[in-house]
Design a protein around this motif. Structure first.
Motif, PDB file in Angstrom:
ATOM      1  N   ARG A  16       0.832  -1.206   0.000  1.00 22.18           N
ATOM      2  CA  ARG A  16       0.000   0.000   0.000  1.00 22.18           C
ATOM      3  C   ARG A  16       0.862   1.250   0.000  1.00 22.18           C
ATOM      4  N   ARG A  17       1.950   1.257   0.767  1.00 23.84           N
ATOM      5  CA  ARG A  17       2.856   2.424   0.785  1.00 23.84           C
ATOM      6  C   ARG A  17       3.497   2.626  -0.587  1.00 23.84           C
ATOM      7  N   GLN A  18       3.885   1.538  -1.225  1.00 22.97           N
ATOM      8  CA  GLN A  18       4.496   1.644  -2.552  1.00 22.97           C
ATOM      9  C   GLN A  18       3.484   2.144  -3.573  1.00 22.97           C
ATOM     10  N   LEU A  19       2.257   1.696  -3.467  1.00 21.69           N
ATOM     11  CA  LEU A  19       1.214   2.157  -4.388  1.00 21.69           C
ATOM     12  C   LEU A  19       0.934   3.649  -4.203  1.00 21.69           C
ATOM     13  N   GLU A  20       0.956   4.098  -2.964  1.00 18.75           N
ATOM     14  CA  GLU A  20       0.734   5.525  -2.714  1.00 18.75           C
ATOM     15  C   GLU A  20       1.876   6.358  -3.284  1.00 18.75           C
ATOM     16  N   LEU A  21       3.098   5.833  -3.166  1.00 17.93           N
ATOM     17  CA  LEU A  21       4.249   6.540  -3.753  1.00 17.93           C
ATOM     18  C   LEU A  21       4.093   6.625  -5.263  1.00 17.93           C
ATOM     19  N   LEU A  22       3.745   5.504  -5.892  1.00 19.28           N
ATOM     20  CA  LEU A  22       3.571   5.497  -7.348  1.00 19.28           C
ATOM     21  C   LEU A  22       2.452   6.442  -7.759  1.00 19.28           C
ATOM     22  N   ARG A  23       1.372   6.472  -7.007  1.00 18.31           N
ATOM     23  CA  ARG A  23       0.239   7.341  -7.322  1.00 18.31           C
ATOM     24  C   ARG A  23       0.673   8.803  -7.428  1.00 18.31           C
ATOM     25  N   SER A  24       1.612   9.218  -6.583  1.00 19.37           N
ATOM     26  CA  SER A  24       2.049  10.614  -6.567  1.00 19.37           C
ATOM     27  C   SER A  24       2.736  11.025  -7.868  1.00 19.37           C
ATOM     28  N   TYR A  25       3.215  10.038  -8.632  1.00 17.88           N
ATOM     29  CA  TYR A  25       3.875  10.337  -9.911  1.00 17.88           C
ATOM     30  C   TYR A  25       2.892  10.380 -11.077  1.00 17.88           C
ATOM     31  N   ARG A  26       1.626  10.099 -10.830  1.00 13.68           N
ATOM     32  CA  ARG A  26       0.599  10.035 -11.865  1.00 13.68           C
ATOM     33  C   ARG A  26       1.078   9.175 -13.047  1.00 13.68           C
ATOM     34  N   PRO A  27       1.301   7.886 -12.778  1.00 19.83           N
ATOM     35  CA  PRO A  27       1.858   7.009 -13.811  1.00 19.83           C
ATOM     36  C   PRO A  27       0.863   6.718 -14.929  1.00 19.83           C
ATOM     37  N   THR A  28       1.410   6.289 -16.046  1.00 17.39           N
ATOM     38  CA  THR A  28       0.565   5.843 -17.145  1.00 17.39           C
ATOM     39  C   THR A  28       0.038   4.444 -16.879  1.00 17.39           C
ATOM     40  N   GLY A  29       0.809   3.654 -16.133  1.00 17.40           N
ATOM     41  CA  GLY A  29       0.365   2.284 -15.902  1.00 17.40           C
ATOM     42  C   GLY A  29       1.059   1.616 -14.738  1.00 17.40           C
TER      43      GLY A  29
END
Length: 362
Positions: free
Chosen positions: A109-122
């Motif tokens: 969940r922490r890693q997903l929140e970090l990734l979310r902050s970058y507004r990834p394409t996928g």
């Protein structure tokens, strides 16, 4: 009629370029020569291709980043998977962000929140045991593809192998050699991969009355597997085995074992050696997912060869299709594994007679 059939792939074939090149022309990203750009635009016009407007709008507000979140970076499977995804996305204009969660839902969940902050394409994800990823989370990651494991109720494309069928074939192979007591040293009980492999194991036993199956769950590591296998062999090395303890183990223990992954198989072989036993004279072994050390062992280890590179390449392609606005249906895509027969399976030594029931202990 032409418009209904036109896709990014028909445009790419007409021009003689990749679908990613067409996507770059459509999105105005990357480097494309003027000659190629003109040819792509002409083919789009001729075929009447119309990109998915929703997909293009979504991409416009996102960074060219794709997250790859794996369960255990220490497992060679995930290194191979990451490389295959990276190769498939090479030249697409997307960068990969590799993340590890140690198969812990809280870390995931922490890693997903970090990734979310970058507004990834996928996002390409191997979900952790007990993952909290839900359908409500998906829009934050643009496009999501799962690999190896699947989550019930998560409407995304998934790339898996034929877990059930391949383990059933491995168990059948051991039974055909005369083994009457088999063990599956499995992974985390809640993982979809563990459930499917156990089903295949039990299916093989059900077809052969008088054979007994023992399942031990572990954390999927060498140490956990060595403890579980050692317990069954009567050596009990290291810390207590993960998962339920053995009840009324036989004096001799199983004469054949199937490993959940390469690390688990390594733990099984270590337990056999620690018990002063030999493979395959005393204990036959079939692993899951090939690894270099398996061919160096004497004799080489028989293994269910999981098509890791094909799985990673397919996951990458599905994500690129989604990012290009193509329609990709959710659900699993199965890439079959192959049973490689080497020297670690043989007829059992003379031991106790076969039991008269098909008892299964978990």
């Amino acid at each position: 009629m032409a418009e209904a059939k036109a896709t990014i792939y028909t445009v790419a074939r007409a021009v003689g370029v990749s679908a990613q090149t067409v996507s770059r022309v459509l999105n105005g990203t990357g480097q494309v020569s003027e000659k190629t750009r003109a040819a792509v635009l002409a083919a789009i016009e001729a075929q009447g291709y119309r990109p998915n407007a929703v997909g293009r709008s979504l991409r416009a507000s996102r960074t060219p980043m794709v997250g790859v979140l794996v369960a255990d970076i220490g497992n060679p499977f995930y290194a191979r998977l990451h490389r295959a995804i990276e190769r498939r996305l090479s030249g697409s204009g997307y960068s990969l962000m590799l993340m590890n969660c140690d198969d812990d839902a809280r870390i995931e969940r922490r890693q997903l929140e970090l990734l979310r902050s970058y507004r990834p394409t996928g996002l390409v994800i191997v979900p952790s045991v007990g993952s909290s990823l839900s359908a409500a989370d998906l829009p934050a990651y643009g496009h999501v593809v799962s690999v190896s494991r699947v989550l019930d109720g998560l409407p995304v494309p998934a790339v898996v192998t034929d877990e059930r069928e391949s383990v059933r074939a491995a168990a059948e192979e051991l039974i055909a050699h005369g083994h009457t007591e088999l063990a599956l040293i499995s992974g985390p009980e809640q993982a979809s991969t563990a459930r499917a492999r156990e089903e295949g194991f039990h299916q093989a036993l059900a077809r052969h009355p008088g054979r007994r199956g023992i399942v031990r769950h572990t954390d999927g590591t060498r140490a956990g597997a060595q403890a579980a296998a050692g317990e069954l062999l009567g050596t009990r090395p290291g810390p207590a085995a993960m998962g339920p303890a053995a009840t009324n183990p036989t004096a001799t223990g199983p004469t054949a074992m199937v490993g959940f992954n390469a690390l688990v198989t390594e733990g099984i072989v270590s337990a056999i050696m620690a018990a002063g036993l030999r493979c395959p004279e005393d204990v036959s072994v079939v692993g899951f997912t090939d690894a270099g050390w398996m061919t160096l062992h004497r004799p080489p280890i028989s293994v269910i060869d999981q098509p890791v590179e094909e799985m990673g390449a397919l996951a990458g392609r599905l994500l690129l299709d989604l990012a290009a606005g193509e329609s990709v249906a959710p659900g699993p895509r199965v890439v079959p594994s192959t049973l490689i027969r080497r020297g670690s399976v043989a007829a059992p030594s003379t031991k106790t007679a076969a039991p008269d029931t098909n008892e299964e202990r978990s």
